[in-house]
Write a protein that holds these residues in place. Structure first.
Motif, PDB file in Angstrom:
ATOM      1  N   ARG A   1      -0.281   9.727   7.764  1.00  0.00           N
ATOM      2  CA  ARG A   1       0.195  10.983   7.403  1.00  0.00           C
ATOM      3  C   ARG A   1       0.545  11.943   8.245  1.00  0.00           C
ATOM      4  O   ARG A   1       1.457  13.037   8.067  1.00  0.00           O
TER       5      ARG A   1
ATOM      6  N   LYS B   1       0.860  13.488  -6.532  1.00  0.00           N
ATOM      7  CA  LYS B   1       0.171  12.432  -7.226  1.00  0.00           C
ATOM      8  C   LYS B   1       0.374  12.460  -8.465  1.00  0.00           C
ATOM      9  O   LYS B   1       0.105  13.333  -9.184  1.00  0.00           O
TER      10      LYS B   1
ATOM     11  N   SER C   1       0.785  -1.267   0.094  1.00  0.00           N
ATOM     12  CA  SER C   1      -0.020  -0.008   0.179  1.00  0.00           C
ATOM     13  C   SER C   1       0.693   1.116  -0.113  1.00  0.00           C
ATOM     14  O   SER C   1       1.985   1.417   0.620  1.00  0.00           O
ATOM     15  N   THR C   2       0.605   2.191  -0.783  1.00  0.00           N
ATOM     16  CA  THR C   2       1.240   3.341  -0.724  1.00  0.00           C
ATOM     17  C   THR C   2       0.176   4.547  -0.762  1.00  0.00           C
ATOM     18  O   THR C   2      -1.008   4.562  -1.030  1.00  0.00           O
ATOM     19  N   TYR C   3       0.719   5.754  -0.243  1.00  0.00           N
ATOM     20  CA  TYR C   3      -0.143   6.903  -0.343  1.00  0.00           C
ATOM     21  C   TYR C   3       0.533   8.101  -0.354  1.00  0.00           C
ATOM     22  O   TYR C   3       1.614   8.254  -0.102  1.00  0.00           O
TER      23      TYR C   3
END
Length: 126
Positions: free
Chosen positions: A108, A64, A56-58
């Motif tokens: 975050r 983006k 998973s990445t954010y």
């Protein structure tokens, strides 16, 4: 735990850089990792994060589609590939390691990150 960030430098707008962050002193593969940045006169902000497995990445909305975070657990290293760089990407970039073992979500907020690298400067000229 030690985190050593590298790969920063001076690049023209539209160019690319790849940052690396080498970790030592803890089982790297069990912890989520993040990249943050701090521009002159601004607060440090989250850029991108990746789960301990890499599954998973954010990424922040501002990067983006341009920046990609990845990791190589065999090399104890996390990367930030930065493409289509803009002058507003100019900042000191920091890598950081989550404090929670095999955390279920990528954080975050700075408070979740326990260890920080020394930072590497990225300067994007117009």
């Amino acid at each position: 735990v030690q985190l050593q960030a590298s790969g920063g430098g001076l690049v023209q707008a539209g160019g690319s850089l790849r940052l690396s962050c080498a970790a030592s002193g803890r089982t790297f593969k069990n912890y989520n990792m993040g990249w943050f940045r701090q521009a002159p006169g601004k607060e440090r902000e989250f850029v991108a994060g990746i789960s301990w497995s890499g599954g998973s990445t954010y990424s922040a909305d501002s990067v983006k589609g341009r920046f990609t975070i990845s990791r190589d657990n065999a090399k104890n290293t996390v990367y930030l590939q930065m493409n289509t760089l803009k002058p507003e990407d100019t900042a000191v970039y920091y890598c950081a390691a989550d404090r929670i073992f095999q955390a279920s979500g990528v954080a975050r907020g700075e408070g979740r990150y326990e260890y920080w690298g020394q930072g590497t400067l990225v300067t994007v000229s117009s």
